[in-house]
Design a protein around this motif. Structure first.
Motif, PDB file in Angstrom:
ATOM      1  N   ASN A  23      40.159  42.541  88.668  1.00  0.00           N
ATOM      2  CA  ASN A  23      41.023  42.674  89.842  1.00  0.00           C
ATOM      3  C   ASN A  23      41.587  44.082  89.868  1.00  0.00           C
ATOM      4  N   ALA A  24      42.898  44.242  89.681  1.00  0.00           N
ATOM      5  CA  ALA A  24      43.421  45.612  89.769  1.00  0.00           C
ATOM      6  C   ALA A  24      44.062  46.063  88.468  1.00  0.00           C
ATOM      7  N   SER A  25      43.716  45.417  87.360  1.00  0.00           N
ATOM      8  CA  SER A  25      44.275  45.917  86.095  1.00  0.00           C
ATOM      9  C   SER A  25      43.280  45.798  84.949  1.00  0.00           C
ATOM     10  N   ILE A  26      43.650  46.386  83.841  1.00  0.00           N
ATOM     11  CA  ILE A  26      42.754  46.402  82.682  1.00  0.00           C
ATOM     12  C   ILE A  26      42.428  44.958  82.297  1.00  0.00           C
ATOM     13  N   SER A  27      41.169  44.708  82.101  1.00  0.00           N
ATOM     14  CA  SER A  27      40.726  43.354  81.790  1.00  0.00           C
ATOM     15  C   SER A  27      41.335  42.869  80.473  1.00  0.00           C
ATOM     16  N   ASP A  28      41.679  41.572  80.428  1.00  0.00           N
ATOM     17  CA  ASP A  28      42.254  41.004  79.202  1.00  0.00           C
ATOM     18  C   ASP A  28      41.297  41.117  78.026  1.00  0.00           C
ATOM     19  N   SER A  29      39.998  41.182  78.362  1.00  0.00           N
ATOM     20  CA  SER A  29      38.998  41.282  77.286  1.00  0.00           C
ATOM     21  C   SER A  29      39.055  42.653  76.613  1.00  0.00           C
ATOM     22  N   CYS A  30      39.802  43.538  77.218  1.00  0.00           N
ATOM     23  CA  CYS A  30      39.882  44.907  76.716  1.00  0.00           C
ATOM     24  C   CYS A  30      41.225  45.052  75.982  1.00  0.00           C
ATOM     25  N   ASN A  39      47.805  50.536  84.268  1.00  0.00           N
ATOM     26  CA  ASN A  39      47.629  49.493  85.292  1.00  0.00           C
ATOM     27  C   ASN A  39      48.195  49.923  86.643  1.00  0.00           C
ATOM     28  N   GLU A  40      49.321  50.594  86.575  1.00  0.00           N
ATOM     29  CA  GLU A  40      49.919  51.099  87.823  1.00  0.00           C
ATOM     30  C   GLU A  40      48.979  52.110  88.493  1.00  0.00           C
ATOM     31  N   SER A  41      48.421  52.986  87.672  1.00  0.00           N
ATOM     32  CA  SER A  41      47.554  54.011  88.265  1.00  0.00           C
ATOM     33  C   SER A  41      46.227  53.405  88.730  1.00  0.00           C
ATOM     34  N   ILE A  42      45.728  52.411  88.001  1.00  0.00           N
ATOM     35  CA  ILE A  42      44.478  51.755  88.434  1.00  0.00           C
ATOM     36  C   ILE A  42      44.684  51.103  89.811  1.00  0.00           C
ATOM     37  N   ALA A  43      45.810  50.409  89.950  1.00  0.00           N
ATOM     38  CA  ALA A  43      46.086  49.753  91.233  1.00  0.00           C
ATOM     39  C   ALA A  43      46.159  50.790  92.354  1.00  0.00           C
ATOM     40  N   ALA A  44      46.788  51.918  92.046  1.00  0.00           N
ATOM     41  CA  ALA A  44      46.957  52.955  93.071  1.00  0.00           C
ATOM     42  C   ALA A  44      45.617  53.587  93.446  1.00  0.00           C
ATOM     43  N   VAL A  45      44.820  53.919  92.437  1.00  0.00           N
ATOM     44  CA  VAL A  45      43.542  54.585  92.724  1.00  0.00           C
ATOM     45  C   VAL A  45      42.591  53.623  93.434  1.00  0.00           C
ATOM     46  N   ARG A  46      42.667  52.361  93.021  1.00  0.00           N
ATOM     47  CA  ARG A  46      41.807  51.360  93.658  1.00  0.00           C
ATOM     48  C   ARG A  46      42.140  51.240  95.156  1.00  0.00           C
ATOM     49  N   LYS A  47      43.441  51.346  95.463  1.00  0.00           N
ATOM     50  CA  LYS A  47      43.834  51.298  96.888  1.00  0.00           C
ATOM     51  C   LYS A  47      43.212  52.470  97.645  1.00  0.00           C
ATOM     52  N   VAL A  48      43.212  53.624  96.997  1.00  0.00           N
ATOM     53  CA  VAL A  48      42.597  54.801  97.643  1.00  0.00           C
ATOM     54  C   VAL A  48      41.112  54.521  97.878  1.00  0.00           C
ATOM     55  N   ALA A  49      40.459  53.945  96.854  1.00  0.00           N
ATOM     56  CA  ALA A  49      39.023  53.642  96.993  1.00  0.00           C
ATOM     57  C   ALA A  49      38.784  52.698  98.170  1.00  0.00           C
ATOM     58  N   PHE A  60      41.306  60.960  85.169  1.00  0.00           N
ATOM     59  CA  PHE A  60      41.216  59.506  85.350  1.00  0.00           C
ATOM     60  C   PHE A  60      40.138  59.271  86.390  1.00  0.00           C
ATOM     61  N   ILE A  61      39.247  58.364  86.101  1.00  0.00           N
ATOM     62  CA  ILE A  61      38.221  58.069  87.099  1.00  0.00           C
ATOM     63  C   ILE A  61      38.089  56.556  87.250  1.00  0.00           C
ATOM     64  N   TYR A  62      38.149  56.128  88.501  1.00  0.00           N
ATOM     65  CA  TYR A  62      37.952  54.713  88.823  1.00  0.00           C
ATOM     66  C   TYR A  62      36.546  54.587  89.409  1.00  0.00           C
ATOM     67  N   PHE A  63      35.701  53.811  88.749  1.00  0.00           N
ATOM     68  CA  PHE A  63      34.327  53.614  89.197  1.00  0.00           C
ATOM     69  C   PHE A  63      34.263  52.273  89.917  1.00  0.00           C
ATOM     70  N   ALA A  64      34.003  52.327  91.204  1.00  0.00           N
ATOM     71  CA  ALA A  64      34.008  51.117  92.025  1.00  0.00           C
ATOM     72  C   ALA A  64      32.601  50.550  92.122  1.00  0.00           C
ATOM     73  N   GLY A  65      32.382  49.480  91.385  1.00  0.00           N
ATOM     74  CA  GLY A  65      31.072  48.815  91.406  1.00  0.00           C
ATOM     75  C   GLY A  65      31.212  47.408  91.954  1.00  0.00           C
ATOM     76  N   PRO A  66      30.122  46.863  92.490  1.00  0.00           N
ATOM     77  CA  PRO A  66      30.149  45.498  93.042  1.00  0.00           C
ATOM     78  C   PRO A  66      29.930  44.455  91.949  1.00  0.00           C
TER      79      PRO A  66
END
Ligand SMILES: C=C1C[C@]23C[C@@]1(O)CC[C@H]2[C@@]12CC[C@H](O)[C@@](C)(C(=O)O1)[C@H]2[C@@H]3C(=O)O
Ligand SMILES: O=C(O)CCC(=O)C(=O)O
Ligand SMILES: [Fe+2]
Length: 481
Positions: free
Chosen positions: A258-265, A278-288, A413-419
């Motif tokens: 979803n929008a945060s670091i996976s629990d498996s990690c 997590n805050e930055s992931i949510a923010a960058v994901r919104k930009v994506a 920081f890089i957010y890679f948006a994959g399906p």
């Protein structure tokens, strides 16, 4: 070519093992470069241009990906100011001197002399010994490790100069209606653009940045406890992927759910760092998401979330990466710098990047490598391989790389948006003109990802999915005419 000159930055790894706990493994001093012929074992002067030719003009590999490791060459070397090391190195010490037959490949004095007088350089090397002949000032000493530990290698790149600057980076103002058209235009031309007025609070990214700086400043043993990066996310150092690529960086590779670091990690375990990420992931994901929505609008695809849904739906395969490139001394005589992150395209749909304002990112603008002026207030977007396919080659997945900076560290920081893995990656029907066929064979994201992880960083990963190899790029060029 078997006899091509190879130019690599050698270091003995792990460097930190020979130092105290608080030692930064990427401390700039103990490095030396050596330029040698892979075969035959003869040496020759290396003009600066050669570094570029070797590293940048290498024909892209289109052959089926193989599990390859770089050849083990040479010995680990350290360049030391005046005094031999106090540490426990088993080393033979060579003093520079002015004998005409002697030369040091890293000493500026030697290099400039050799390029002027074209005298022989480095003679022969084997995995365990190296004979170095030096002609230079007597005030610099060089250590050749007699039995080096595993020697890793990092390719050299031509150091960026002021004229390489990509002054015309397309800038997309996300707050205005013309953003949609500007994004499509930039994706067709470069597969790359910069986003401003994105609505992300600077403090969000700054917090994550300072936590990351703190994390990477920890003792190596502590960071190693956070690893490994593969298979499910963690810390990595210098080794990129699983097939032998090396870069002058350390990083965290994190699976996102979803929008945060996976629990498996389990990494990072520090609560403040995890929260900031997590805050930055949510923010960058919104930009994506906003970028993909504007892209769909610009392409005339309905509904507006046709693209963004691929990266937000349950099971979407998202990755967040924190890269830290410590400063690395350039080799001024050679005009070369170490590779931070070697040339590649990103396999996903798009990647959204934010850096701390230290330069280093370069893109291939179609004609040459150009340096992207850094901007810590902006986000940079790369078109990935999957989007190239979704647009049937109309958008280009941009080739990019990072060159190390000799003075400042770079944090990105890089957010890679994959399906989702099961997502079929094929040209969107709305984008195919009448009679136009897909340039690519059918595949799912899962199949592509699996194949990608068998390739080396610089490989042309899409080639094996092209119906007529080599046509993917040609076609996209024609679409622009
Ligand atoms: C050498 C490799 C590293 C990589 C997996 C691969 O086998 C080929 C693609 C590489 C890449 C590039 C973009 C991202 O940084 C990344 C996480 C990705 O999805 O594909 C990396 C992979 C990696 O570092 O594991
Ligand atoms: O660190 C950067 O600036 C870019 C790295 C990159 O391209 C990647 O991680 O795929
Ligand atoms: Fe990348």
């Amino acid at each position: 070519m078997a006899s091509a000159i190879a130019c690599h930055l050698f270091y003995s790894g792990p460097l930190h093992a020979r130092r105290s706990q608080s030692y930064d493994p990427f401390s700039p001093t103990p490095l030396l470069s050596i330029c040698s012929r892979a075969a035959p074992q003869e040496s020759a002067p290396i003009p600066a241009r050669r570094c570029e030719r070797m590293s940048e003009r290498r024909a892209p590999s289109t052959s089926a990906p193989k599990q390859r490791r770089p050849p083990r060459q040479g010995a680990a070397l350290s360049l030391l100011p005046r005094r031999p090391p106090a540490g426990p190195l088993r080393a033979d010490l060579y003093k520079h001197h002015h004998e005409p037959s002697h030369f040091s490949p890293t000493c500026t004095c030697c290099i400039t002399t050799s390029t002027r007088h074209s005298s022989p350089i480095v003679r022969a090397s084997s995995a365990s010994t190296l004979t170095l002949a030096c002609r230079s000032r007597p005030d610099t000493a060089m250590v050749v490790l007699a039995n080096p530990p595993a020697v890793d290698q990092i390719p050299l790149l031509r150091s960026p100069g002021p004229t390489d600057t990509f002054a015309a980076v397309p800038v997309v103002d996300l707050s205005i209606p013309s953003a949609a058209r500007a994004i499509v235009d930039a994706c067709e031309r470069f597969g790359f653009f910069k986003v401003v007025n994105h609505g992300v609070d600077t403090a969000t990214m700054d917090r994550a940045e300072s936590e990351a700086v703190e994390f990477f400043a920890q003792a190596q043993a502590v960071k190693d406890r956070a690893g490994p990066a593969y298979p499910s996310g963690g810390y990595g150092s210098k080794r990129i992927g699983l097939n032998g690529d090396m870069g002058w960086l350390e990083y965290l590779l994190l699976a996102v759910h979803n929008a945060s670091i996976s629990d498996s990690c389990a990494v990072p375990s520090n609560a403040a760092f995890r929260a900031a990420l997590n805050e930055s992931i949510a923010a960058v994901r919104k930009v994506a998401v906003r970028v993909l929505e504007a892209m769909a609008e610009g392409l005339g695809i309905a509904p507006v979330d046709a693209l963004s849904a691929m990266v937000t739906e349950q099971g979407s395969d998202q990755v967040f990466r924190v890269n830290h490139y410590p400063p690395c001394p350039a080799l001024p005589g050679l005009g070369c710098s170490a590779t931070g992150f070697g040339e590649h395209t990103d396999p996903q749909i798009i990647s959204v990047l934010r850096s701390n304002g230290t330069s280093g990112l370069q893109i291939d603008d179609g004609a040459q490598w150009v340096s992207v002026p850094s901007d810590r207030d902006a986000f940079f977007v790369n078109v990935g391989d999957s989007l190239q396919v979704l647009t049937n080659g109309r958008f280009k997945s941009v080739k990019h790389r990072v060159v190390t900076n000799s003075l400042k560290s770079r944090v990105s920081f890089i957010y890679f948006a994959g399906p989702p893995l099961a997502q079929r990656i094929a040209p969107l029907p709305e984008l195919l003109r009448e009679g136009e066929e897909s340039l690519y064979k059918e595949f799912t994201w899962g199949e592509y990802k699996k194949a990608a992880y068998k390739t080396r960083l610089g490989d042309n990963r899409l080639a094996q999915f092209e119906k007529s190899p080599g046509r993917g790029i040609e076609q996209s060029t024609m679409a622009n005419d």
